[in-house]
Design an enzyme around this catalytic site. Structure first.
Site, PDB file in Angstrom:
ATOM      1  N   THR A 199      -9.517  -1.808  -8.444  1.00  0.00           N
ATOM      2  CA  THR A 199      -9.395  -0.798  -9.594  1.00  0.00           C
ATOM      3  C   THR A 199     -10.603  -1.545 -10.475  1.00  0.00           C
ATOM      4  O   THR A 199     -10.285  -2.497 -10.845  1.00  0.00           O
ATOM      5  CB  THR A 199      -7.937  -1.111 -10.031  1.00  0.00           C
ATOM      6  OG1 THR A 199      -7.179  -0.727  -8.996  1.00  0.00           O
ATOM      7  CG2 THR A 199      -7.878  -0.593 -11.358  1.00  0.00           C
ATOM      8  N   SER A 408       6.447  -5.476  -9.403  1.00  0.00           N
ATOM      9  CA  SER A 408       7.549  -6.281  -9.872  1.00  0.00           C
ATOM     10  C   SER A 408       7.147  -6.930 -11.197  1.00  0.00           C
ATOM     11  O   SER A 408       6.015  -7.048 -11.383  1.00  0.00           O
ATOM     12  CB  SER A 408       8.140  -7.280  -8.881  1.00  0.00           C
ATOM     13  OG  SER A 408       7.066  -8.226  -8.581  1.00  0.00           O
TER      14      SER A 408
END
Length: 408
Positions: A199, A408
């Site tokens: 990204t 997470s």
């Protein structure tokens, strides 16, 4: 996860000294989009007359911010420009809610800065498929607007990080017909990096004067040889965005300046290399050069096949000069190749010569090269004159550890 990972072993010693770009101001704040106790949103504003060019991911599932930015390139520049970026949530695969979030952010930025909606460019980076809590961002806009300052580019670079382990910046200056021109750029990227706009987010600013269409042509061309020649893991992001803004404040028209083009390329290549050096879990920076290909397209195809091969990348991580994996990667690429004309080097060590192991090959010398943190591999296809160079990193257990629990 940003800021919690140890600094990459290939990271530069510190964020570089950056020139002030006349006509650009920056600010960063903590909006708590996902992360706590860190900068995660940045605002940049540019003066009226600024030309804005951009290149974006060609992913079929590209995000709402990407689609919005693409639609705005070429809009009139007489009212300045603003760039708003958040980390922690990519606002991708969020349907109409994603579009609504972009509209809300754009409208709020326009209200606070006075820049028209059509010149507000946004980007989001982070987890895919989760609704963007855009109200946390808009609640920080007044603070951001008040903090805008020409020298705050380092804060902006920190605010756009996700799994990055260091803020990335690069700059250059050049003389154009007797006038000094400055360029400064920042980037984020560490994983989900592959060509097609590798990204990854990149923002480059210059005080040069150049029309939007000329700037677009220049940026697109250089991008093809820099950011579109890197790969960490062969995965193309939904959010890749590169924006280049030229304020014109120096008064120097760089439209036909080879020196400016070279300076811009140096900044883009430096940032591209920093993205690779911060590749998730990376311990080695790898340059792969393919020569002797039948076409430029074939050369790039072969190079990327080598760079993206998990077997090649894990061999590099293990410091194993396993040249058979290079042979495999060339053979599987689909581009023209011939077993009996292929030659391979690790650094300066000739490993394979025209289809067979070199009679002078030294396994010890090749292994010594693989122990360094900058590795070079060359494959000569022996079918023509075309060549290509790409950059990648090794593939280690660290990449798995980072991505196994990314959400997470």
């Amino acid at each position: 996860m940003a800021g919690t990972l140890p600094r990459a072993p290939l990271a530069p010693a510190a964020f570089p000294e950056m020139p002030i770009i006349d006509g650009v101001s920056f600010a960063a704040a903590s909006a708590g989009v996902k992360y706590t106790d860190r900068l995660d949103v940045m605002l940049a504003t540019c003066i009226p007359g600024t030309s804005v060019a951009g290149v974006f991911t060609r992913s079929a599932t590209r995000s709402a911010p990407v689609l919005d930015c693409q639609s705005k390139l070429g809009n009139p520049s007489d009212a300045g420009a603003a760039i708003l970026v958040n980390a922690g949530n990519s606002n991708a695969f969020t349907g109409r809610q994603g579009d609504a979030s972009v509209e809300s952010i754009v409208s709020a930025v326009a209200d606070v800065t006075g820049v028209p909606d059509g010149r507000v460019f946004t980007a989001s980076t982070g987890v895919i498929g989760e609704r963007l809590p855009h109200d946390r961002i808009t609640a920080k806009l007044a603070e951001l607007n008040e903090k805008l300052a020409p020298g705050s580019i380092h804060d902006a670079a920190q605010a756009i990080m996700t799994t990055d382990t260091f803020a990335k910046g690069a700059s250059a200056t050049c003389d154009v017909y007797g006038t000094a021109v400055s360029i400064a750029g920042i980037a984020k990227g560490s994983g989900m990096i592959a060509p097609d706009m590798a990204t990854m987010l990149v923002y480059i600013f210059t005080d040069a004067s150049i029309a939007q269409d000329d700037l677009q042509t220049l940026v697109s061309g250089i991008n093809a040889q820099t950011f579109n020649c890197i790969t960490v893991d062969s995965d193309t992001s939904t959010s890749d965005t590169l924006i280049c803004a030229a304020t014109g404040a120096s008064g120097a028209d760089v439209t036909h300046s080879a020196d400016f083009a070279a300076a811009l390329e140096s900044v883009m290549l430096d940032l591209a290399h920093q993205v690779v050096k911060d590749g998730e879990g990376a311990t080695k920076f790898v340059e792969i050069k393919v020569t002797g290909a039948a076409s430029a397209e074939d050369a790039k195809t072969h190079a990327m096949s080598i760079a993206n091969s998990p077997l090649v990348k894990t061999a590099i991580a293990g410091e194993d000069p396993n040249w058979g994996r290079i042979v495999m990667a060339v053979g599987k690429s689909g581009a023209a190749a011939d077993r009996d004309t292929l030659s391979i080097w690790f650094g300066d060590v000739l490993v394979a010569d025209h289809g067979w192991v070199s009679p002078d090959y030294s396994e010890e010398a090749a292994a010594a090269h693989m122990q360094g943190d900058h590795i070079s591999i060359r494959a000569d296809i022996g079918l023509g004159e075309e060549q290509a160079t790409v950059w990648t990193c090794d593939l280690t257990h660290g990449y798995i550890s980072i991505n196994a629990d990314y959400r997470s």
